[in-house]
Design a protein around this motif. Structure first.
Motif, short mmCIF file in Angstrom:
data_model
loop_
_atom_site.label_atom_id
_atom_site.label_comp_id
_atom_site.label_asym_id
_atom_site.label_seq_id
_atom_site.Cartn_x
_atom_site.Cartn_y
_atom_site.Cartn_z
N ILE A 66 -3.75 0.30 -2.25
CA ILE A 66 -4.11 -0.53 -1.08
C ILE A 66 -2.94 -0.64 0.08
CG2 ILE A 66 -4.60 -2.71 0.33
CD1 ILE A 66 -6.42 -3.28 -2.26
N ASP A 67 -1.69 -0.72 -0.75
CA ASP A 67 -0.37 -0.80 -0.08
C ASP A 67 -0.01 0.39 0.87
OD1 ASP A 67 1.19 -3.11 0.75
OD2 ASP A 67 2.88 -2.22 -0.51
N LYS A 68 -0.43 1.36 0.29
CA LYS A 68 -0.04 2.87 0.87
C LYS A 68 -0.32 2.79 2.40
CE LYS A 68 -0.75 6.00 -3.13
NZ LYS A 68 -1.39 7.00 -3.70
N GLU A 69 -1.55 2.13 2.85
CA GLU A 69 -1.92 2.10 4.22
C GLU A 69 -0.87 1.19 4.61
OE1 GLU A 69 -5.72 0.40 4.29
OE2 GLU A 69 -6.59 1.78 2.98
N ASN A 70 -0.05 0.45 4.12
CA ASN A 70 0.88 -0.49 4.90
C ASN A 70 2.30 0.37 4.70
OD1 ASN A 70 -0.93 -2.43 5.35
ND2 ASN A 70 -0.82 -3.19 3.12
#
Length: 280
Positions: A177-181
């Protein structure tokens, strides 16, 4: 919130999201000969004492917080309980303040003086944009993306191989999920399970290699709940079954020996030193 979800939220406050007992044999602190070679190396893996972020149920990875009065007290009890029964040849800690503070207290209360070698590879999982957020929010964010309720997600994750299976799925999902951030968090991205297993094992390999070369028998390593569970699982994958779903306790000690190129995990989540110290 059902019982299983409460456990998960508690785990988040332990590290990401937020047994046996046994003492060690005393080492001979008088042998300082240059050609001393250890027959084997014993490592005492210790989780830091309870912190303010643990208390408030927030994710605590690379974020840091001071020990609470209760966290200080249990670290003092561990040091007192250890006393002179174990003489640490070397002491290592993650470079997070809560781990360093715990190591300092243990050494002080056990009456030992030693340099604390700080290694960032012993840090807790990095949770990226989920750092210092309520643990329940992290679980809900993952569940929503998988079109599950938080309860359904936690029940499924808990079946994936005990405690380590759970933290692997959860940390891998958070990292994805954090890859998008990444643009917002490019210098501090969330870590998956494999990344933490790799860095922590490399740190331990270096520690043991140095100990073997110098003839050090007894090593104290102060780190974090999820990282220690991951590292212990790297040494022996069967130990996950001995770790409660609430995770390793604050100031618990897990003991492992290294001899002839092989590891043996002897105790997990041992609170006997703290209990012994509290009685004095």
């Amino acid at each position: 919130m059902n019982r299983l979800k409460k456990v998960v939220v508690g785990m988040l406050s332990i590290g990401l999201l937020a047994g046996c007992s046994g003492g060690g044999a005393a080492t001979d602190a008088t042998d300082t000969s240059a050609d001393k070679k250890a027959d084997g190396v014993t490592v005492y893996f210790t989780r830091h004492g309870k912190t303010m972020l643990n208390t408030t149920g927030k994710s605590q990875g690379w974020s840091d917080a001071p020990l609470t009065p209760a966290g200080i007290e249990v670290a003092e009890d561990v040091g007192t309980g250890i006393g002179k029964s174990i003489t640490f040849d070397k002491v290592y800690s993650s470079d997070s303040g809560r781990a360093i503070e715990t190591a300092e207290i243990i050494l002080d209360k056990s009456g030992q003086k030693a340099k604390i070698n700080k290694d960032k590879r012993l840090r807790e999982f990095n949770f990226g944009t989920f750092e210092a957020t309520p643990g329940a929010e992290s679980v809900e964010a993952i569940a929503k993306r998988k079109e599950l309720t938080a309860d359904e997600y936690t029940e499924k994750a808990a079946k994936e191989g005990g405690y380590n299976g759970f933290i692997k799925e959860l940390s891998d999902d958070l990292a994805e999920i954090d890859k998008e951030n990444v643009k917002e968090n490019e210098n501090w991205p969330a870590e998956n399970y494999a990344a933490v297993a790799k860095r922590s094992k490399e740190a331990l390999d270096d520690i043991v290699d140095e100990a073997s070369e110098n003839g050090d028998d007894s090593i104290l390593v102060v780190s974090h709940g999820m990282t220690l569970a991951t590292l212990l699982n790297e040494l022996d994958s069967s130990v996950s079954a001995d770790i409660p779903m609430s995770g390793l306790e604050n100031a618990s000690i897990s003991k492992a020996t290294y001899k002839n190129g092989k590891w043996k995990v002897e105790t997990i989540n041992d609170m006997s030193y703290a209990e012994k110290g509290a009685e004095k």
